[in-house]
Design a protein around this motif. Sequence first.
Motif, PDB file in Angstrom:
ATOM      1  N   LEU A  44       0.826  -1.210   0.000  1.00  0.00           N
ATOM      2  CA  LEU A  44       0.000   0.000   0.000  1.00  0.00           C
ATOM      3  C   LEU A  44       0.861   1.260   0.000  1.00  0.00           C
ATOM      4  O   LEU A  44       0.642   2.169  -0.804  1.00  0.00           O
ATOM      5  N   VAL A  45       1.836   1.305   0.884  1.00  0.00           N
ATOM      6  CA  VAL A  45       2.711   2.479   0.966  1.00  0.00           C
ATOM      7  C   VAL A  45       3.456   2.683  -0.345  1.00  0.00           C
ATOM      8  O   VAL A  45       3.582   3.812  -0.845  1.00  0.00           O
ATOM      9  N   SER A  61      -7.801   9.857  -5.869  1.00  0.00           N
ATOM     10  CA  SER A  61      -6.456   9.896  -5.307  1.00  0.00           C
ATOM     11  C   SER A  61      -5.901   8.476  -5.301  1.00  0.00           C
ATOM     12  O   SER A  61      -6.656   7.499  -5.322  1.00  0.00           O
ATOM     13  N   ARG A  62      -4.597   8.347  -5.265  1.00  0.00           N
ATOM     14  CA  ARG A  62      -3.985   7.020  -5.285  1.00  0.00           C
ATOM     15  C   ARG A  62      -4.384   6.210  -4.065  1.00  0.00           C
ATOM     16  O   ARG A  62      -4.583   4.988  -4.148  1.00  0.00           O
ATOM     17  N   ILE A  63      -4.528   6.844  -2.914  1.00  0.00           N
ATOM     18  CA  ILE A  63      -4.890   6.105  -1.709  1.00  0.00           C
ATOM     19  C   ILE A  63      -6.319   5.566  -1.805  1.00  0.00           C
ATOM     20  O   ILE A  63      -6.605   4.433  -1.401  1.00  0.00           O
ATOM     21  N   THR A 131      -3.091   2.639   8.527  1.00  0.00           N
ATOM     22  CA  THR A 131      -2.012   3.097   7.645  1.00  0.00           C
ATOM     23  C   THR A 131      -2.576   3.950   6.517  1.00  0.00           C
ATOM     24  O   THR A 131      -2.054   5.027   6.201  1.00  0.00           O
ATOM     25  N   ALA A 132      -3.667   3.466   5.901  1.00  0.00           N
ATOM     26  CA  ALA A 132      -4.302   4.225   4.823  1.00  0.00           C
ATOM     27  C   ALA A 132      -4.847   5.557   5.334  1.00  0.00           C
ATOM     28  O   ALA A 132      -4.746   6.586   4.645  1.00  0.00           O
ATOM     29  N   PHE A 133      -5.422   5.555   6.531  1.00  0.00           N
ATOM     30  CA  PHE A 133      -5.943   6.788   7.121  1.00  0.00           C
ATOM     31  C   PHE A 133      -4.820   7.801   7.299  1.00  0.00           C
ATOM     32  O   PHE A 133      -5.002   9.003   7.024  1.00  0.00           O
ATOM     33  N   ALA A 134      -3.670   7.328   7.755  1.00  0.00           N
ATOM     34  CA  ALA A 134      -2.519   8.221   7.927  1.00  0.00           C
ATOM     35  C   ALA A 134      -2.044   8.793   6.597  1.00  0.00           C
ATOM     36  O   ALA A 134      -1.457   9.880   6.544  1.00  0.00           O
TER      37      ALA A 134
END
Length: 253
Positions: A44-45, A61-63, A131-134
Amino acid sequence: MTTNHAGAASPRARVLAQTTFEARAILRNGEQLLVTVVVPVLALVGLVSVDALDVDTRGMSRIDFFTPGILALAVMTSSFTSQAIASAFDRRNGVLRLLSTTPLGRGGLLAGKVLGVLVVELVQVLVIGLTAFALGWRPSAVGVALSFVAVLLGTAAFTSLALLVAGTLRAEAVLAVANLALLLLAFAGGVIVPADRLPGALQHLAVLLPSGALGEAMRGAFQVGALPAWSVVVLVGWTAALGWGAARLFRWH
């Protein structure tokens, strides 16, 4: 007439104990923890942060584009890869045959395995979601609710596949098959990247696979706010077929 012995655990308590054991076995195993939690987070990162990856994100967005697929991949790692490998080696070592003859029984053992997978998936979703939220992901409440339905459908399909593979192949073969299948499905099965972005015939094949159906279900939940009917049909169909195969062909020793 049967007699209940004082202090004997209830069926519910036995299943709960097995569930706890199954979840701890995965989360305490370094190799399985790497596959089930660390790899999806790193993927994900990397997908969100590396601008060199030229992907049409459909205006998102990519996320927002990649997170649903990574969550689908996480479900596959725990319900298929980890479960298939663990069950295969337990079968080879005689653990499954032993446990199936205890008061837990075969039904309780299978229930504990499935519930253990769901516990692991809860940990995965929390870690990946945070992690995604961050990184800027802000899913809707509707999307989150629908995603749990998608997770349950995907878990049923891939756990059935895991038990079918683990109950019919040698443990060493399962180790190779499970890891290879995960790799192929991750890159060409419509999980992280939607099926319509795959080349040629893979576009049509991926939507028929449980991997593609799960990926589309997660994307539908988070990006559209609705579960694609076709994805639900595919996942239910695979669950029925694989579950029937596992019930007929599974060897306990």
